[in-house]
Scaffold this motif. Sequence first.
Motif, PDB file in Angstrom:
ATOM      1  N   LEU A  28       0.859  -1.181   0.000  1.00 47.30           N
ATOM      2  CA  LEU A  28       0.000   0.000   0.000  1.00 47.30           C
ATOM      3  C   LEU A  28       0.895   1.230   0.000  1.00 47.30           C
ATOM      4  O   LEU A  28       1.891   1.274   0.738  1.00 47.30           O
ATOM      5  CB  LEU A  28      -0.923  -0.011   1.213  1.00 47.30           C
ATOM      6  CG  LEU A  28      -1.992  -1.113   1.170  1.00 47.30           C
ATOM      7  CD1 LEU A  28      -2.715  -1.225   2.506  1.00 47.30           C
ATOM      8  CD2 LEU A  28      -3.002  -0.853   0.047  1.00 47.30           C
ATOM      9  N   ASP A  31       2.657   2.949   2.983  1.00 45.69           N
ATOM     10  CA  ASP A  31       3.699   2.224   3.717  1.00 45.69           C
ATOM     11  C   ASP A  31       5.101   2.548   3.230  1.00 45.69           C
ATOM     12  O   ASP A  31       6.086   2.146   3.849  1.00 45.69           O
ATOM     13  CB  ASP A  31       3.488   0.710   3.585  1.00 45.69           C
ATOM     14  CG  ASP A  31       2.205   0.232   4.224  1.00 45.69           C
ATOM     15  OD1 ASP A  31       1.804   0.828   5.242  1.00 45.69           O
ATOM     16  OD2 ASP A  31       1.616  -0.728   3.707  1.00 45.69           O
ATOM     17  N   TRP A  86     -10.838  -0.048  -2.816  1.00 43.65           N
ATOM     18  CA  TRP A  86     -11.075  -1.085  -1.821  1.00 43.65           C
ATOM     19  C   TRP A  86     -12.390  -1.808  -2.046  1.00 43.65           C
ATOM     20  O   TRP A  86     -12.674  -2.807  -1.407  1.00 43.65           O
ATOM     21  CB  TRP A  86     -11.073  -0.491  -0.407  1.00 43.65           C
ATOM     22  CG  TRP A  86     -12.073   0.625  -0.230  1.00 43.65           C
ATOM     23  CD1 TRP A  86     -11.824   1.958  -0.362  1.00 43.65           C
ATOM     24  CD2 TRP A  86     -13.453   0.507   0.081  1.00 43.65           C
ATOM     25  NE1 TRP A  86     -12.979   2.681  -0.164  1.00 43.65           N
ATOM     26  CE2 TRP A  86     -14.005   1.808   0.117  1.00 43.65           C
ATOM     27  CE3 TRP A  86     -14.295  -0.583   0.332  1.00 43.65           C
ATOM     28  CZ2 TRP A  86     -15.339   2.055   0.393  1.00 43.65           C
ATOM     29  CZ3 TRP A  86     -15.640  -0.326   0.598  1.00 43.65           C
ATOM     30  CH2 TRP A  86     -16.141   0.976   0.635  1.00 43.65           C
ATOM     31  N   GLU A 114      -6.031  -7.271   3.000  1.00 41.07           N
ATOM     32  CA  GLU A 114      -5.505  -6.718   4.246  1.00 41.07           C
ATOM     33  C   GLU A 114      -6.271  -7.376   5.397  1.00 41.07           C
ATOM     34  O   GLU A 114      -7.447  -7.099   5.614  1.00 41.07           O
ATOM     35  CB  GLU A 114      -5.691  -5.198   4.252  1.00 41.07           C
ATOM     36  CG  GLU A 114      -4.910  -4.505   5.349  1.00 41.07           C
ATOM     37  CD  GLU A 114      -5.001  -2.998   5.233  1.00 41.07           C
ATOM     38  OE1 GLU A 114      -4.058  -2.312   5.642  1.00 41.07           O
ATOM     39  OE2 GLU A 114      -6.026  -2.484   4.739  1.00 41.07           O
ATOM     40  N   THR A 115      -5.581  -8.280   6.101  1.00 37.54           N
ATOM     41  CA  THR A 115      -6.263  -9.120   7.091  1.00 37.54           C
ATOM     42  C   THR A 115      -5.615  -9.022   8.471  1.00 37.54           C
ATOM     43  O   THR A 115      -5.745  -9.938   9.281  1.00 37.54           O
ATOM     44  CB  THR A 115      -6.256 -10.586   6.628  1.00 37.54           C
ATOM     45  OG1 THR A 115      -4.899 -11.019   6.430  1.00 37.54           O
ATOM     46  CG2 THR A 115      -7.030 -10.757   5.327  1.00 37.54           C
ATOM     47  N   ASP A 116      -4.911  -7.927   8.748  1.00 34.41           N
ATOM     48  CA  ASP A 116      -4.227  -7.798  10.041  1.00 34.41           C
ATOM     49  C   ASP A 116      -5.199  -7.722  11.211  1.00 34.41           C
ATOM     50  O   ASP A 116      -4.908  -8.195  12.303  1.00 34.41           O
ATOM     51  CB  ASP A 116      -3.319  -6.559  10.049  1.00 34.41           C
ATOM     52  CG  ASP A 116      -2.141  -6.704   9.105  1.00 34.41           C
ATOM     53  OD1 ASP A 116      -1.828  -7.860   8.742  1.00 34.41           O
ATOM     54  OD2 ASP A 116      -1.555  -5.681   8.722  1.00 34.41           O
ATOM     55  N   HIS A 123     -11.644  -6.835   7.545  1.00 36.58           N
ATOM     56  CA  HIS A 123     -10.703  -7.179   6.483  1.00 36.58           C
ATOM     57  C   HIS A 123     -11.097  -6.457   5.193  1.00 36.58           C
ATOM     58  O   HIS A 123     -12.280  -6.245   4.921  1.00 36.58           O
ATOM     59  CB  HIS A 123     -10.680  -8.688   6.265  1.00 36.58           C
ATOM     60  CG  HIS A 123     -10.112  -9.449   7.431  1.00 36.58           C
ATOM     61  ND1 HIS A 123     -10.030 -10.822   7.464  1.00 36.58           N
ATOM     62  CD2 HIS A 123      -9.586  -9.021   8.603  1.00 36.58           C
ATOM     63  CE1 HIS A 123      -9.482 -11.209   8.611  1.00 36.58           C
ATOM     64  NE2 HIS A 123      -9.213 -10.133   9.322  1.00 36.58           N
ATOM     65  N   TRP A 126      -8.022  -4.873  -1.445  1.00 33.58           N
ATOM     66  CA  TRP A 126      -7.637  -3.733  -2.261  1.00 33.58           C
ATOM     67  C   TRP A 126      -7.427  -4.187  -3.699  1.00 33.58           C
ATOM     68  O   TRP A 126      -6.835  -5.236  -3.952  1.00 33.58           O
ATOM     69  CB  TRP A 126      -6.339  -3.107  -1.731  1.00 33.58           C
ATOM     70  CG  TRP A 126      -6.503  -2.430  -0.414  1.00 33.58           C
ATOM     71  CD1 TRP A 126      -6.350  -2.966   0.824  1.00 33.58           C
ATOM     72  CD2 TRP A 126      -6.866  -1.066  -0.219  1.00 33.58           C
ATOM     73  NE1 TRP A 126      -6.601  -2.030   1.793  1.00 33.58           N
ATOM     74  CE2 TRP A 126      -6.917  -0.854   1.186  1.00 33.58           C
ATOM     75  CE3 TRP A 126      -7.154   0.000  -1.078  1.00 33.58           C
ATOM     76  CZ2 TRP A 126      -7.238   0.380   1.732  1.00 33.58           C
ATOM     77  CZ3 TRP A 126      -7.468   1.229  -0.519  1.00 33.58           C
ATOM     78  CH2 TRP A 126      -7.509   1.401   0.867  1.00 33.58           C
TER      79      TRP A 126
END
Length: 201
Positions: A28, A31, A86, A114-116, A123, A126
């Motif tokens: 992303l 980041d 998204w 994105e599953t943090d 979740h 993207w």
Amino acid sequence: MSGPLLPDPAHERLTRLWQAHRPAGPWLPWDLKAVYQDRWVRFHSLPESKRYAQDEAEYAVLLDRYNTVLDELFGGGECYVVTTDWADPAEPTQWSHHRRALHPEGTVWTTLDETDDPDPECHTRWYFYADRRRWQRGGIDALLRAAADDSLPGVFVTDPDLTRIHHPYDGGADVILPTPGERDRMRDRHSAWLSAHPSGY
């Protein structure tokens, strides 16, 4: 839109390069500054660190700053212009329509889950859309304005080798150079556009 979303085969090389950067490489664009700290610089888009343009004169200033750096990064060569979304393309949101209107050339490049967050409801998948083009000053001004207004976050431009990256957003742009030395030279050329904060933010 129905059925599986298939990446554009034209972007396969970009995908291989992006994957080769993992796990160090970001997926992303926001980041970038953390992952490539030693090659990163942030430039403010308006004087006195003003975040949003309020009139056409200020838009002219921020577009000139964005395009000046983009010219230095990609002038005379090719680049990928990338936008993100998204939303499920089968159920597009208004943001999706906005992205498509501003980046009609973009075809699906890749996806990221994105599953943090431990809560599955939080979740996010993207979608990345890209097109490869010859860099031309002013050619993405509509996207740059949208990024500066925070009406289309997640825009970035990269060279085909993923060594030079420009991520514009409201208030400025994160820029990644191939080496710390090149970063330092670009930072020195545009020292008046830097943050006064010691961290560079």
